[in-house]
Design an enzyme around this catalytic site. Structure first.
Site, PDB file in Angstrom:
ATOM      1  N   ARG A   1       0.842  -1.209   0.000  1.00 34.09           N
ATOM      2  CA  ARG A   1       0.000   0.000   0.000  1.00 34.09           C
ATOM      3  C   ARG A   1       0.876   1.257   0.000  1.00 34.09           C
ATOM      4  O   ARG A   1       0.463   2.327  -0.442  1.00 34.09           O
ATOM      5  CB  ARG A   1      -0.971  -0.013   1.193  1.00 34.09           C
TER       6      ARG A   1
ATOM      7  N   TYR B   1     -13.641  17.260 -17.043  1.00 34.19           N
ATOM      8  CA  TYR B   1     -14.270  15.933 -16.957  1.00 34.19           C
ATOM      9  C   TYR B   1     -15.358  15.939 -15.857  1.00 34.19           C
ATOM     10  O   TYR B   1     -15.154  16.495 -14.775  1.00 34.19           O
ATOM     11  CB  TYR B   1     -13.183  14.892 -16.670  1.00 34.19           C
TER      12      TYR B   1
ATOM     13  N   ASP C   1      -4.655  19.223 -15.786  1.00 29.83           N
ATOM     14  CA  ASP C   1      -5.032  17.863 -16.161  1.00 29.83           C
ATOM     15  C   ASP C   1      -4.666  17.717 -17.641  1.00 29.83           C
ATOM     16  O   ASP C   1      -5.311  18.294 -18.518  1.00 29.83           O
ATOM     17  CB  ASP C   1      -6.534  17.640 -15.923  1.00 29.83           C
TER      18      ASP C   1
ATOM     19  N   LYS D   1      -6.174   6.535 -20.093  1.00 30.62           N
ATOM     20  CA  LYS D   1      -6.428   6.982 -21.483  1.00 30.62           C
ATOM     21  C   LYS D   1      -5.197   6.689 -22.350  1.00 30.62           C
ATOM     22  O   LYS D   1      -4.796   5.548 -22.460  1.00 30.62           O
ATOM     23  CB  LYS D   1      -6.812   8.459 -21.484  1.00 30.62           C
TER      24      LYS D   1
HETATM   25  C1  LIG Z   1      -9.620  14.600 -18.516  1.00 27.52           C
HETATM   26  C2  LIG Z   1      -9.877  13.507 -17.514  1.00 27.52           C
HETATM   27  N1  LIG Z   1      -9.315  13.580 -16.298  1.00 27.52           N
HETATM   28  C3  LIG Z   1      -9.526  12.629 -15.364  1.00 27.52           C
HETATM   29  C4  LIG Z   1     -10.335  11.550 -15.618  1.00 27.52           C
HETATM   30  C5  LIG Z   1     -10.559  10.511 -14.556  1.00 27.52           C
HETATM   31  O1  LIG Z   1      -9.795   9.390 -14.834  1.00 27.52           O
HETATM   32  P1  LIG Z   1     -10.178   7.887 -14.376  1.00 27.52           P
HETATM   33  O2  LIG Z   1     -11.388   7.499 -15.171  1.00 27.52           O
HETATM   34  O3  LIG Z   1      -8.953   7.123 -14.686  1.00 27.52           O
HETATM   35  O4  LIG Z   1     -10.481   7.946 -12.926  1.00 27.52           O
HETATM   36  C6  LIG Z   1     -10.947  11.434 -16.869  1.00 27.52           C
HETATM   37  C7  LIG Z   1     -11.814  10.291 -17.180  1.00 27.52           C
HETATM   38  O5  LIG Z   1     -12.459  10.235 -18.209  1.00 27.52           O
HETATM   39  C8  LIG Z   1     -10.708  12.435 -17.845  1.00 27.52           C
HETATM   40  O6  LIG Z   1     -11.266  12.393 -19.059  1.00 27.52           O
END
Ligand SMILES: Cc1ncc(COP(=O)(O)O)c(C=O)c1O
Length: 401
Positions: free
Chosen positions: A51, A104, A176, A201
């Site tokens: 962990r 998101y 992000d 992604k």
């Molecule tokens: C731009 C972006 N940031 C963060 C996330 C969250 O990622 P996760 O689905 O791996 O938790 C996503 C998910 O689609 C995303 O598109």
């Protein structure tokens, strides 16, 4: 661009990792062990319990750090786990965050439905407008959190411009960078403090894992984030880390092809008589084309578009495609088509969606690595079917999914 245009292929394949010292295995093995022997009380080889840390996860963290040009990144079970740990690491009750008005949907939910319970206040701001960002800063503002390109509208935020607005403050800038990855956009070199990725992604890129990562140059901040991760128990698993590390090696190649395919498909969509509007940073019609050229190495593999006939026409298209897969997620080798209003951005309040361009008719396309002619043929066939009122009515039932 102020970074090498060679797509960092050598770094992606080799950076931060070396053959396993115990066996010579070229790839870091999956260290599937919960715990680690201590030679004497408190004497160990850097790992005590999975962990807190795991050698396979560490290999991924070093590789991502090499790409981000930072110390090793901190990897998480999901992108949302990374965002949550970051916010819990830096924010206190009574503090304020500025967030891009298009991000998101899960990020919106985290701010609106979780952090507000901890008395963290949030202003959702059009961060493409630097004056709006400056005006939103309060005495208690601790973070500016931007997503560029934004999911799903692809609106861009000028990273260096925001960093300039924040000069002389203690406010940290978080980007992000999931849509582009450090191969196509380098937030830290543009003045950001923290670069965040959903590795689910493009980084892993094969629809095989979920994961997240945080990179920064401030060692004290990284230490704090590792402590929060250990406490929350949200480290990535060794199996997922290994798959992500393997995916990373082909990231530069994949991204170049994703972008080439997306450019071709965006151009085709834009001239199609049944398409009302296409959002793609590589099109001459894209309003922030100049910023894209300045800040990104390539326009990316994501397209958003609207079909003439509004929501029902778009839904009919989504229900008719065959090669494009109607699914959540993006950035993988398979072309995925999504209805943001009812899928990825269902957590965003309707009035915000309407104001920020996430209409019920908006379609998001994550362009994959199939032959683009086949993707176009699939979209063409589906668009050709978008005309009968009866069919549209029938398809409209799916909006509640
Ligand atoms: C731009 C972006 N940031 C963060 C996330 C969250 O990622 P996760 O689905 O791996 O938790 C996503 C998910 O689609 C995303 O598109």
């Amino acid at each position: 661009m102020n970074f090498s245009a060679d797509f960092c292929s050598t770094t992606a394949v080799r950076g931060g990792t070396s053959p396993d010292s115990a066996t010579g295995a070229v790839l870091t093995p999956i260290y599937q062990s919960t715990t680690y022997q201590q030679q004497a009380l408190g004497v160990h080889k850097g790992y005590t319990y999975s962990r807190s840390g795991n050698p396979t996860v560490s290999a991924l963290e070093s590789a991502l750090g090499a790409l981000e040009n930072t110390p090793p990144a901190v990897c998480f079970a999901t992108g949302m786990a990374a965002i949550s740990a970051l916010l819990l690491s830096v924010l206190k009750a009574g503090e304020h965050v500025i967030v891009s008005d298009v991000v998101y949907g899960g990020t919106v939910r985290l701010f609106r439905e979780v952090l507000e319970h901890f008395e963290v206040s949030v202003s959702f701001v059009d961060t493409s407008d630097l004056v709006a960002v400056r005006n939103a800063v309060q005495a208690n503002t601790k973070l500016v959190f931007i997503e560029t390109p934004a999911n799903p509208t692809l609106k861009l935020t000028d990273i260096a411009g925001i960093a300039k607005v924040l000069i002389g403050t203690k406010i940290k800038l978080v980007v992000d960078n999931t849509f582009l990855t450090p191969i196509l956009q380098r937030p830290l070199d543009l003045g950001a403090d923290i670069s965040l990725l959903s590795t689910t992604k493009y980084i892993e890129g094969h629809n095989s894992t979920v994961g997240g990562s945080i990179a920064a140059r401030d060692e004290t901040l990284l230490e704090r984030i590792r402590l929060v991760r250990k406490t929350l128990g949200t480290i990535q698993s060794p199996q997922e880390a290994w798959l992500t590390l393997r995916g990373l090696k082909t990231l530069p190649l994949r991204l170049q092809q994703h972008c080439a395919n997306a450019q071709r498909i965006a151009e085709w969509l834009e001239q199609h008589p049944k398409v009302a509007r296409v959002h793609y940073p590589g099109l001459p019609s894209f309003p922030q084309k100049e910023l894209c050229l300045r800040q990104q190495l390539l326009p990316g593999g994501m397209i958003a578009f609207e079909v003439k006939g509004g929501a029902q026409a778009s839904i009919q298209l989504l229900n008719t495609v065959r090669l494009c897969i109607l699914a959540e997620n993006l950035g993988a080798v398979e072309t995925l088509i999504t209805h943001p209003a009812s899928m990825s951005h269902a957590a965003v309040p309707v009035n915000t969606r309407e104001r920020t361009g996430i209409s019920d008719g908006l379609v998001r396309l994550s362009v994959g690595l199939e032959n683009p002619a086949d993707i176009i043929a699939d979209l063409e066939a589906a668009l050709n079917g978008v005309n009968s009122v009866e069919e549209v009515k029938e398809a409209g039932q799916c909006v509640t999914r």
